[in-house]
Structures are given as structure tokens and as C-alpha cells.
Design a protein around this motif. Structure first.
Motif, PDB file in Angstrom:
ATOM      1  N   HIS A  24      16.705  -6.819  -5.168  1.00 22.87           N
ATOM      2  CA  HIS A  24      15.316  -6.536  -4.789  1.00 22.87           C
ATOM      3  C   HIS A  24      14.697  -5.637  -5.849  1.00 22.87           C
ATOM      4  O   HIS A  24      15.401  -5.044  -6.679  1.00 22.87           O
ATOM      5  N   GLY A  25      13.374  -5.519  -5.815  1.00 21.84           N
ATOM      6  CA  GLY A  25      12.698  -4.607  -6.719  1.00 21.84           C
ATOM      7  C   GLY A  25      12.660  -3.201  -6.137  1.00 21.84           C
ATOM      8  O   GLY A  25      12.784  -3.006  -4.924  1.00 21.84           O
ATOM      9  N   GLN A  72      11.769  -4.859 -11.562  1.00 26.73           N
ATOM     10  CA  GLN A  72      11.332  -5.995 -10.769  1.00 26.73           C
ATOM     11  C   GLN A  72      12.019  -7.263 -11.241  1.00 26.73           C
ATOM     12  O   GLN A  72      12.110  -7.521 -12.454  1.00 26.73           O
ATOM     13  N   CYS A  73      12.490  -8.043 -10.275  1.00 31.73           N
ATOM     14  CA  CYS A  73      13.190  -9.289 -10.607  1.00 31.73           C
ATOM     15  C   CYS A  73      12.470 -10.526 -10.079  1.00 31.73           C
ATOM     16  O   CYS A  73      12.878 -11.654 -10.387  1.00 31.73           O
ATOM     17  N   ALA A 101       0.815  -1.211   0.000  1.00 35.15           N
ATOM     18  CA  ALA A 101       0.000   0.000   0.000  1.00 35.15           C
ATOM     19  C   ALA A 101       0.849   1.262   0.000  1.00 35.15           C
ATOM     20  O   ALA A 101       0.450   2.288  -0.549  1.00 35.15           O
ATOM     21  N   VAL A 102       2.027   1.216   0.624  1.00 35.62           N
ATOM     22  CA  VAL A 102       2.923   2.375   0.620  1.00 35.62           C
ATOM     23  C   VAL A 102       3.323   2.710  -0.813  1.00 35.62           C
ATOM     24  O   VAL A 102       3.304   3.862  -1.240  1.00 35.62           O
ATOM     25  N   LEU A 103       3.670   1.676  -1.574  1.00 35.53           N
ATOM     26  CA  LEU A 103       4.044   1.873  -2.970  1.00 35.53           C
ATOM     27  C   LEU A 103       2.895   2.478  -3.759  1.00 35.53           C
ATOM     28  O   LEU A 103       3.082   3.418  -4.539  1.00 35.53           O
ATOM     29  N   ALA A 142      10.897  -4.958   0.135  1.00 37.03           N
ATOM     30  CA  ALA A 142      11.509  -6.070   0.848  1.00 37.03           C
ATOM     31  C   ALA A 142      10.434  -7.079   1.238  1.00 37.03           C
ATOM     32  O   ALA A 142       9.241  -6.845   1.039  1.00 37.03           O
ATOM     33  N   PHE A 143      10.851  -8.191   1.811  1.00 35.25           N
ATOM     34  CA  PHE A 143       9.902  -9.266   2.104  1.00 35.25           C
ATOM     35  C   PHE A 143       8.822  -8.833   3.082  1.00 35.25           C
ATOM     36  O   PHE A 143       7.656  -9.210   2.939  1.00 35.25           O
ATOM     37  N   ARG A 144       9.180  -8.025   4.070  1.00 34.14           N
ATOM     38  CA  ARG A 144       8.228  -7.648   5.110  1.00 34.14           C
ATOM     39  C   ARG A 144       7.628  -6.261   4.930  1.00 34.14           C
ATOM     40  O   ARG A 144       6.925  -5.770   5.804  1.00 34.14           O
TER      41      ARG A 144
END
Length: 282
Positions: free
Chosen positions: A215-216, A113-114, A97-99, A229-231
Motif C-alpha cells: 500500500h502507499g 506510492q505504488c 482529506a485526512v492525508l 487503504a481502499f476505503r
């Protein structure tokens, strides 16, 4: 959620609501000026959501506050984030949601994005899989997040905006759910690739990457980068760090294929998913 954190969130929301009232603005007008959703303003003011630093900065800018008031509100946010049980706010705002909020106000979006496909290109079902896999997600929060993400994607069609996406071929082949989900997702990618406001590039697996991807990330204009990140996500506004990400994106962009070559690659991988679906349904 701890009582101390809850009280601090209420204090932050009440202060922002008071400042908005003093400025003679409605929640809808403030949301429009800040480039965020009205539900975001409502949740923050009612102490139900902790705004990201980027969102808070845009709210403060839209309120046209003096330095003293801005510092007071920022200090309240610091206190909220330092309080116990900070991670539990993910129930209200799932990772992603931040993105979505950061992208809303940007006229130029560049995303690399990878692993996971770019948020602005995700089909609704793909997005549901992304949000549901995040820590502390709930069905209600996932539903709201998916609806908000799909609504944000209308920005792709607005004149005056430019979006550049660079994916590794691995991102196209890293899939959740089932093959039919990915077939619908490839339909979405091919449709978006044809837009005049969008450039979609893919780094084929046969081509070496210029930088080992870790990371993306998504650049929002030239003022901020959202690191995924993952979290969760981290908004970076330091000019030197943003510039470093811009240079990294440029190198990935140079390694990617666009236009006809990109479409051919998308169609080729899509056919492989069709074969996979056929093999699992017979």
C-alpha cells in the motif's frame, strides 16, 4: 446518518467551540495555530465533520488544554466513532482529506506510492478521479476535496519545507480517465521535479523492489505516518511503527532513480501515453 451519531458530533463540536471561546481564540486563529484549514474547524464545531485523531490532537494542542479537558474531548471522539453509521462521514470528507490535513503541518514529507500518484503531485483532474472513485462520494464533496487538495499543493513551493516522493513505475502506468489526462499529469510531474524543495524518484520496473509493496504511505515529519487503504486512511503515531515505516521508505528510496534518470523515465512513459492518445483519436 443515525440520530445518535449526529447528536454526538454536535456535542463534540459544541465542546470544542466552547473551549475555543474560553481560550479567547477565533476559528481562524485556532486553525492557523493547529495547521488545519479554517473550514475544517467550522465543520467540526458545527457537528458536520468528524475530525481525524491527528487533526483533533493538533486542535487540542493549539488550545493548550489541561489533561482533564483533553481526555474529555478525546472520549467524545471515541463515542462518535463507535456510534452507528460511522462510514457515512465520507460524504463530508472523501477519502484523501485526512492525508491533506496531515501534510499541511509537516516540514518534511516523504511519500511512497505504488498505485496512485502522491496527493501533492496530482493534477486537479487526476485528483477528481481519485476522489470520485471513493465510496460514498458526492459531486459536491468531490469538488470541495479537489479544491482543497490543489490549495495544499502550494506547500511544495514554500522555503523551509522538504518533500521526497518515491513511486514505482507501475504508479505512472496506472491511469484513470483518458490518455490526455495523463499527459497533463506528466507535465505536472516534470514541473514539480525541477523544484529545489522536491526530490522525485521512480523505481523502474526493470529493477527489483527491496520490499514487496502492499500500500502507499506518507510520513509527516518523524511524528506520524498516513497509511492509505481502499476505503480510507489511518493515521499512525506510535513511534515504533513510524520508525518501521521510515526504514521501509529508506529502502524504497535507495532503489529509486532520481534527477536526470528519473526525468528520462518520465518523458519515456509520457511519450507512450502520447502514442496511445494518437491511436485513439485517429
Amino acid at each position: 446518518m443515525g440520530s445518535e451519531r449526529r447528536e454526538l458530533m454536535r456535542a463534540l463540536g459544541a465542546r470544542l467551540r466552547g473551549l475555543r471561546t474560553e481560550a479567547g481564540l477565533t476559528g481562524a486563529v485556532l486553525a492557523q495555530r493547529a495547521g488545519v484549514g479554517q473550514p475544517t474547524v467550522s465543520k467540526v464545531e458545527n457537528g458536520r465533520m468528524v475530525p481525524s485523531l491527528d487533526v483533533l490532537g493538533r486542535l487540542l494542542l493549539a488550545l493548550d488544554l489541561d489533561e482533564s479537558a483533553s481526555r474529555e474531548v478525546r472520549e467524545l471522539l471515541v463515542a462518535v466513532e463507535a456510534a452507528p453509521d460511522a462510514v457515512e462521514t465520507s460524504e463530508e470528507v472523501p477519502s484523501g482529506a485526512v492525508l491533506d490535513d496531515a501534510v499541511r503541518s509537516a516540514r518534511l514529507v516523504r511519500s511512497f506510492q505504488c498505485v496512485v500518484l502522491p496527493a501533492m503531485l496530482q493534477s486537479a483532474e487526476y485528483a477528481r478521479q481519485v476522489f470520485a472513485s471513493a465510496p460514498y462520494s458526492t459531486p459536491e464533496a468531490v469538488g470541495r476535496a479537489v479544491a482543497a487538495r490543489v490549495e495544499r499543493q502550494s506547500l511544495l513551493y514554500e522555503p523551509g519545507r522538504e518533500s521526497v516522493f518515491v513511486l514505482t513505475e507501475a504508479a505512472l502506468r496506472t491511469w484513470p480517465g483518458d490518455p490526455s489526462l495523463m499527459l497533463a499529469q506528466f507535465d505536472r510531474l516534470l514541473a514539480v521535479e525541477s523544484l529545489s524543495t522536491v526530490r522525485l524518484g521512480v523505481i523502474p520496473w526493470r529493477r527489483a523492489v527491496p520490499v514487496m509493496p502492499r500500500h502507499g504511505f506518507t510520513l509527516c515529519d518523524r511524528r506520524a505516518v498516513v497509511v492509505e487503504a481502499f476505503r480510507g486512511e489511518r493515521v499512525v503515531e506510535d513511534s515504533d511503527e513510524v520508525a518501521a515505516y521510515e526504514e521501509t521508505f529508506r529502502r524504497f528510496e535507495e532503489a529509486a532513480v532520481f534527477g536526470r534518470e528519473a526525468r528520462e523515465l518520465l518523458v519515456r512513459v509520457m511519450r507512450e501515453f502520447q502514442e496511445l492518445e494518437d491511436s485513439t483519436t485517429h
